[in-house]
Design a protein around this motif. Structure first.
Motif, PDB file in Angstrom:
ATOM      1  N   ILE A 143      46.996  49.237  41.154  1.00 12.93           N
ATOM      2  CA  ILE A 143      46.207  50.442  41.446  1.00 12.93           C
ATOM      3  C   ILE A 143      44.791  50.078  41.894  1.00 12.93           C
ATOM      4  O   ILE A 143      44.139  50.842  42.601  1.00 12.93           O
ATOM      5  CB  ILE A 143      46.180  51.408  40.226  1.00 12.93           C
ATOM      6  CG1 ILE A 143      45.622  52.778  40.618  1.00 12.93           C
ATOM      7  CG2 ILE A 143      45.419  50.814  39.048  1.00 12.93           C
ATOM      8  CD1 ILE A 143      46.369  53.493  41.712  1.00 12.93           C
ATOM      9  N   GLN A 144      44.320  48.889  41.506  1.00 14.14           N
ATOM     10  CA  GLN A 144      42.965  48.480  41.909  1.00 14.14           C
ATOM     11  C   GLN A 144      42.878  48.168  43.405  1.00 14.14           C
ATOM     12  O   GLN A 144      41.781  48.060  43.947  1.00 14.14           O
ATOM     13  CB  GLN A 144      42.499  47.281  41.080  1.00 14.14           C
ATOM     14  CG  GLN A 144      42.308  47.641  39.608  1.00 14.14           C
ATOM     15  CD  GLN A 144      41.828  46.446  38.809  1.00 14.14           C
ATOM     16  OE1 GLN A 144      42.628  45.661  38.331  1.00 14.14           O
ATOM     17  NE2 GLN A 144      40.510  46.288  38.687  1.00 14.14           N
ATOM     18  N   ILE A 145      44.035  48.010  44.059  1.00 16.27           N
ATOM     19  CA  ILE A 145      44.009  47.951  45.523  1.00 16.27           C
ATOM     20  C   ILE A 145      44.659  49.232  46.091  1.00 16.27           C
ATOM     21  O   ILE A 145      45.104  49.273  47.228  1.00 16.27           O
ATOM     22  CB  ILE A 145      44.671  46.670  46.099  1.00 16.27           C
ATOM     23  CG1 ILE A 145      46.141  46.531  45.675  1.00 16.27           C
ATOM     24  CG2 ILE A 145      43.878  45.435  45.680  1.00 16.27           C
ATOM     25  CD1 ILE A 145      46.902  45.466  46.483  1.00 16.27           C
ATOM     26  N   CYS A 200      35.300  44.353  34.724  1.00 19.76           N
ATOM     27  CA  CYS A 200      36.409  44.859  35.537  1.00 19.76           C
ATOM     28  C   CYS A 200      35.998  44.810  37.000  1.00 19.76           C
ATOM     29  O   CYS A 200      34.889  45.215  37.342  1.00 19.76           O
ATOM     30  CB  CYS A 200      36.723  46.294  35.122  1.00 19.76           C
ATOM     31  SG  CYS A 200      38.106  47.009  36.029  1.00 19.76           S
ATOM     32  N   LEU A 201      36.895  44.310  37.847  1.00 24.02           N
ATOM     33  CA  LEU A 201      36.580  44.219  39.282  1.00 24.02           C
ATOM     34  C   LEU A 201      36.350  45.606  39.886  1.00 24.02           C
ATOM     35  O   LEU A 201      35.708  45.721  40.924  1.00 24.02           O
ATOM     36  CB  LEU A 201      37.705  43.487  40.027  1.00 24.02           C
ATOM     37  CG  LEU A 201      37.883  42.008  39.641  1.00 24.02           C
ATOM     38  CD1 LEU A 201      39.124  41.433  40.321  1.00 24.02           C
ATOM     39  CD2 LEU A 201      36.646  41.194  40.023  1.00 24.02           C
ATOM     40  N   SER A 202      36.835  46.648  39.218  1.00 22.62           N
ATOM     41  CA  SER A 202      36.641  48.007  39.724  1.00 22.62           C
ATOM     42  C   SER A 202      35.361  48.651  39.180  1.00 22.62           C
ATOM     43  O   SER A 202      35.027  49.777  39.546  1.00 22.62           O
ATOM     44  CB  SER A 202      37.852  48.882  39.380  1.00 22.62           C
ATOM     45  OG  SER A 202      38.982  48.421  40.096  1.00 22.62           O
ATOM     46  N   ASP A 255      46.288  49.130  30.524  1.00 19.45           N
ATOM     47  CA  ASP A 255      45.470  50.348  30.595  1.00 19.45           C
ATOM     48  C   ASP A 255      45.348  50.818  32.045  1.00 19.45           C
ATOM     49  O   ASP A 255      45.505  52.006  32.337  1.00 19.45           O
ATOM     50  CB  ASP A 255      44.054  50.086  30.044  1.00 19.45           C
ATOM     51  CG  ASP A 255      43.940  50.341  28.540  1.00 19.45           C
ATOM     52  OD1 ASP A 255      44.935  50.777  27.928  1.00 19.45           O
ATOM     53  OD2 ASP A 255      42.847  50.107  27.994  1.00 19.45           O
ATOM     54  N   HIS A 256      45.059  49.895  32.962  1.00 16.59           N
ATOM     55  CA  HIS A 256      44.877  50.267  34.374  1.00 16.59           C
ATOM     56  C   HIS A 256      46.087  51.025  34.913  1.00 16.59           C
ATOM     57  O   HIS A 256      45.939  52.018  35.617  1.00 16.59           O
ATOM     58  CB  HIS A 256      44.682  49.016  35.245  1.00 16.59           C
ATOM     59  CG  HIS A 256      43.252  48.603  35.395  1.00 16.59           C
ATOM     60  ND1 HIS A 256      42.280  49.433  35.901  1.00 16.59           N
ATOM     61  CD2 HIS A 256      42.631  47.429  35.146  1.00 16.59           C
ATOM     62  CE1 HIS A 256      41.125  48.787  35.941  1.00 16.59           C
ATOM     63  NE2 HIS A 256      41.304  47.560  35.473  1.00 16.59           N
ATOM     64  N   ILE A 257      47.295  50.524  34.617  1.00 14.40           N
ATOM     65  CA  ILE A 257      48.481  51.183  35.192  1.00 14.40           C
ATOM     66  C   ILE A 257      48.758  52.526  34.503  1.00 14.40           C
ATOM     67  O   ILE A 257      49.592  53.295  34.956  1.00 14.40           O
ATOM     68  CB  ILE A 257      49.739  50.260  35.216  1.00 14.40           C
ATOM     69  CG1 ILE A 257      50.146  49.783  33.822  1.00 14.40           C
ATOM     70  CG2 ILE A 257      49.502  49.065  36.142  1.00 14.40           C
ATOM     71  CD1 ILE A 257      51.421  48.946  33.830  1.00 14.40           C
TER      72      ILE A 257
HETATM   73 NI    NI Z   1      39.948  45.989  35.183  1.00  9.99          NI
END
Ligand code: NI
Length: 171
Positions: A50-52, A94-96, A139-141
């Protein structure tokens, strides 16, 4: 392989619940390649699809410190099946949410069930940084960010900062 853009706060896609992968096909393999390329370039130790901007339950991770010891790991449809009562604290980033770090308390050990790239199911027990990183990425997903685990005051402050920066870019 392609380097993909990492989406950042306040992009609302970060709040989406990602869909399970039904079939591990060429598209998923390409997605995993792109995730690794993007994660290593960032550089980061974990990245969720999701981060991309891809709402699929795919996570890449590499906790090795040096390039020559690279140990790429893929977790498809990962879920936490058990958490320890014991907690531990790590400073997370976090990269986001670039350039923001804060201590987060989470279960110290977890069991995680997932599929590898061959579709084989595994259940592993993780502790230490590995446990923290798995929980952060899972958590991200589920549309959850590490700032959801810090105080509301700090979360509001960082959320506002990113919203303001985004408005500046648009203006
Ligand atoms: Ni993250």
């Amino acid at each position: 392989m392609a380097l993909r853009e990492i989406i950042t706060l306040p992009d609302r896609r970060l709040r989406l619940k990602s869909e399970p992968v039904k079939r591990i096909d060429a598209g998923i393999r390409k997605l995993v390649d792109d995730l690794f390329e993007t994660m290593y370039a960032a550089p980061g130790i974990g990245l969720a699809a999701i981060q991309i901007g891809v709402a699929k339950r795919v996570i890449t991770m590499d906790l090795s410190k040096k390039e020559e010891d690279h140990r790429p790991q893929v977790f498809i449809n990962a879920e936490v099946t058990w958490k320890s009562a014991e907690k531990s604290k790590y400073e997370e980033g976090c990269l986001s949410i670039p350039d923001f770090y804060e201590e987060v308390e989470r279960p110290a050990q977890v069991k995680v069930r997932y599929l590898d790239l061959d579709g084989q199911e595994h259940e592993i027990e993780a502790s230490g940084l590995f446990a923290t990183c798995l929980q952060h990425e899972i958590d991200h997903i589920n549309g959850v960010l590490f700032i959801d685990h810090i105080s509301k005051l700090k979360r509001d402050r960082i959320t506002k900062k990113f919203a303001k920066a985004a408005r500046k870019v648009e203006a």
